[in-house]
Motif scaffolding. Sequence first.
Motif, PDB file in Angstrom:
ATOM      1  N   ASP A   1      52.603  24.821  44.785  1.00  0.00           N
ATOM      2  CA  ASP A   1      53.418  25.290  43.659  1.00  0.00           C
ATOM      3  C   ASP A   1      53.260  26.781  43.378  1.00  0.00           C
ATOM      4  N   ILE A   2      52.608  27.527  44.278  1.00  0.00           N
ATOM      5  CA  ILE A   2      52.377  28.960  44.065  1.00  0.00           C
ATOM      6  C   ILE A   2      52.858  29.746  45.287  1.00  0.00           C
ATOM      7  N   GLU A   3      53.559  30.837  45.028  1.00  0.00           N
ATOM      8  CA  GLU A   3      54.064  31.699  46.108  1.00  0.00           C
ATOM      9  C   GLU A   3      53.682  33.148  45.820  1.00  0.00           C
ATOM     10  N   VAL A   4      52.981  33.786  46.749  1.00  0.00           N
ATOM     11  CA  VAL A   4      52.661  35.208  46.616  1.00  0.00           C
ATOM     12  C   VAL A   4      53.873  36.003  47.080  1.00  0.00           C
ATOM     13  N   VAL A   5      54.484  36.730  46.140  1.00  0.00           N
ATOM     14  CA  VAL A   5      55.732  37.428  46.466  1.00  0.00           C
ATOM     15  C   VAL A   5      55.527  38.904  46.785  1.00  0.00           C
ATOM     16  N   GLY A   6      54.302  39.425  46.553  1.00  0.00           N
ATOM     17  CA  GLY A   6      54.075  40.833  46.841  1.00  0.00           C
ATOM     18  C   GLY A   6      52.667  41.263  46.522  1.00  0.00           C
ATOM     19  N   GLU A   7      52.336  42.498  46.943  1.00  0.00           N
ATOM     20  CA  GLU A   7      51.023  43.073  46.700  1.00  0.00           C
ATOM     21  C   GLU A   7      51.187  44.527  46.279  1.00  0.00           C
ATOM     22  N   ALA A   8      50.148  45.039  45.602  1.00  0.00           N
ATOM     23  CA  ALA A   8      50.113  46.457  45.239  1.00  0.00           C
ATOM     24  C   ALA A   8      48.659  46.910  45.239  1.00  0.00           C
ATOM     25  N   ALA A   9      48.431  48.193  45.581  1.00  0.00           N
ATOM     26  CA  ALA A   9      47.078  48.708  45.744  1.00  0.00           C
ATOM     27  C   ALA A   9      46.577  49.501  44.543  1.00  0.00           C
ATOM     28  N   ASP A  10      47.431  49.705  43.534  1.00  0.00           N
ATOM     29  CA  ASP A  10      46.978  50.399  42.323  1.00  0.00           C
ATOM     30  C   ASP A  10      47.924  50.051  41.181  1.00  0.00           C
ATOM     31  N   GLY A  11      47.579  50.526  39.992  1.00  0.00           N
ATOM     32  CA  GLY A  11      48.358  50.166  38.818  1.00  0.00           C
ATOM     33  C   GLY A  11      49.780  50.671  38.841  1.00  0.00           C
ATOM     34  N   GLU A  12      49.961  51.894  39.311  1.00  0.00           N
ATOM     35  CA  GLU A  12      51.314  52.463  39.339  1.00  0.00           C
ATOM     36  C   GLU A  12      52.216  51.662  40.264  1.00  0.00           C
TER      37      GLU A  12
ATOM     38  N   ARG B   1      58.353  26.906  42.073  1.00  0.00           N
ATOM     39  CA  ARG B   1      57.087  27.555  42.423  1.00  0.00           C
ATOM     40  C   ARG B   1      56.790  28.730  41.494  1.00  0.00           C
ATOM     41  N   ILE B   2      55.508  28.977  41.286  1.00  0.00           N
ATOM     42  CA  ILE B   2      55.059  30.102  40.458  1.00  0.00           C
ATOM     43  C   ILE B   2      54.971  31.330  41.355  1.00  0.00           C
ATOM     44  N   ARG B   3      55.724  32.358  41.030  1.00  0.00           N
ATOM     45  CA  ARG B   3      55.774  33.578  41.842  1.00  0.00           C
ATOM     46  C   ARG B   3      54.688  34.547  41.372  1.00  0.00           C
ATOM     47  N   VAL B   4      53.790  34.919  42.288  1.00  0.00           N
ATOM     48  CA  VAL B   4      52.601  35.699  41.934  1.00  0.00           C
ATOM     49  C   VAL B   4      52.597  37.043  42.654  1.00  0.00           C
ATOM     50  N   LEU B   5      52.236  38.094  41.911  1.00  0.00           N
ATOM     51  CA  LEU B   5      52.045  39.438  42.468  1.00  0.00           C
ATOM     52  C   LEU B   5      50.553  39.767  42.419  1.00  0.00           C
ATOM     53  N   LEU B   6      49.991  40.266  43.532  1.00  0.00           N
ATOM     54  CA  LEU B   6      48.584  40.622  43.604  1.00  0.00           C
ATOM     55  C   LEU B   6      48.429  42.138  43.472  1.00  0.00           C
ATOM     56  N   VAL B   7      47.629  42.584  42.509  1.00  0.00           N
ATOM     57  CA  VAL B   7      47.406  44.021  42.307  1.00  0.00           C
ATOM     58  C   VAL B   7      45.912  44.290  42.349  1.00  0.00           C
ATOM     59  N   ASP B   8      45.446  44.865  43.454  1.00  0.00           N
ATOM     60  CA  ASP B   8      44.022  45.154  43.654  1.00  0.00           C
ATOM     61  C   ASP B   8      43.908  46.255  44.689  1.00  0.00           C
ATOM     62  N   ASP B   9      42.991  47.196  44.492  1.00  0.00           N
ATOM     63  CA  ASP B   9      42.894  48.313  45.419  1.00  0.00           C
ATOM     64  C   ASP B   9      42.116  47.976  46.693  1.00  0.00           C
ATOM     65  N   HIS B  10      41.558  46.781  46.781  1.00  0.00           N
ATOM     66  CA  HIS B  10      40.830  46.372  47.985  1.00  0.00           C
ATOM     67  C   HIS B  10      41.686  45.418  48.813  1.00  0.00           C
TER      68      HIS B  10
ATOM     69  N   ALA C   1      56.144  44.933  39.981  1.00  0.00           N
ATOM     70  CA  ALA C   1      56.433  43.920  38.961  1.00  0.00           C
ATOM     71  C   ALA C   1      57.855  44.074  38.431  1.00  0.00           C
ATOM     72  N   GLU C   2      58.318  45.314  38.283  1.00  0.00           N
ATOM     73  CA  GLU C   2      59.681  45.548  37.837  1.00  0.00           C
ATOM     74  C   GLU C   2      60.689  45.153  38.922  1.00  0.00           C
ATOM     75  N   GLU C   3      60.317  45.390  40.186  1.00  0.00           N
ATOM     76  CA  GLU C   3      61.222  45.077  41.299  1.00  0.00           C
ATOM     77  C   GLU C   3      61.294  43.568  41.557  1.00  0.00           C
ATOM     78  N   LEU C   4      60.129  42.914  41.576  1.00  0.00           N
ATOM     79  CA  LEU C   4      60.059  41.518  42.006  1.00  0.00           C
ATOM     80  C   LEU C   4      60.167  40.519  40.857  1.00  0.00           C
ATOM     81  N   ARG C   5      59.869  40.969  39.628  1.00  0.00           N
ATOM     82  CA  ARG C   5      59.898  40.100  38.450  1.00  0.00           C
ATOM     83  C   ARG C   5      59.111  38.801  38.693  1.00  0.00           C
ATOM     84  N   PRO C   6      57.819  38.922  39.019  1.00  0.00           N
ATOM     85  CA  PRO C   6      57.006  37.724  39.265  1.00  0.00           C
ATOM     86  C   PRO C   6      56.747  36.966  37.971  1.00  0.00           C
ATOM     87  N   ASP C   7      56.314  35.726  38.112  1.00  0.00           N
ATOM     88  CA  ASP C   7      55.931  34.943  36.937  1.00  0.00           C
ATOM     89  C   ASP C   7      54.547  35.339  36.442  1.00  0.00           C
TER      90      ASP C   7
END
Length: 213
Positions: free
Chosen positions: A31-42, A6-15, A48-54
């Motif tokens: 074939d896609i798995e959302v492994v995490g979310e973030a609300a801003d760039g930082e 599966r493709i591991r995906v991280l979502l980064v959006d402030d909304h 991304a460093e913690e989860l190492r998404p694809d």
Amino acid sequence: MADPGRIRVLLVDDHQVVRRGLRTFLQVQDDIEVVGEAADGEEGVARAEELRPDVVLMDVKMPGLDGIEALRTLRDLDNPARVLIVTSFTEKRTVVPALRAGAAGYVYKDVDPEALARAIRSVHSGHVLLQPEVALALLSQEESGGQGRGSLTEREREVLALIADGRSNREIARALVLSEKTVKTHVSNILMKLDLSDRTQAALWAVRHGIGA
């Protein structure tokens, strides 16, 4: 335990509503798995460093560290994730800076869900998603650069071919059995010899001149 298929995906959006909508659609893809979310760039860089998404789906306009600066930070960290920028049509002027910062492509926020899934699969496979007008803009800038193909060493041509294939420094080092430090030196030499400013220009130069993808 992560499914290697599966493709591991991280979502980064402030909304939050955008993240929820993306997650709802993507989690039904086999074939896609959302492994995490973030609300801003930082937070996105940290996750991304913690989860190492694809693949990272990254908004451009966010409070604090915006998407482009987050991209630059991930590039400096040599994070292997492929970043797909999610932007609005009115923010088209941000696309070229995002690609220069290391994005593998972009989609508009009103993208058809199935097209989004295809885009994720495409960048995960190593492709760069460019619409014609953006490719022309980048190539017109590249044409003003140097034309020193003959001055590249055989090793530099191998590195350039892998850049064109969308590989990170870490992946290039593994493929050529080199240290990452040596790969970074080769990349710097390639950019200097060809009078190019970044990896995106180098990849486009390589494709245009028959090197690599």
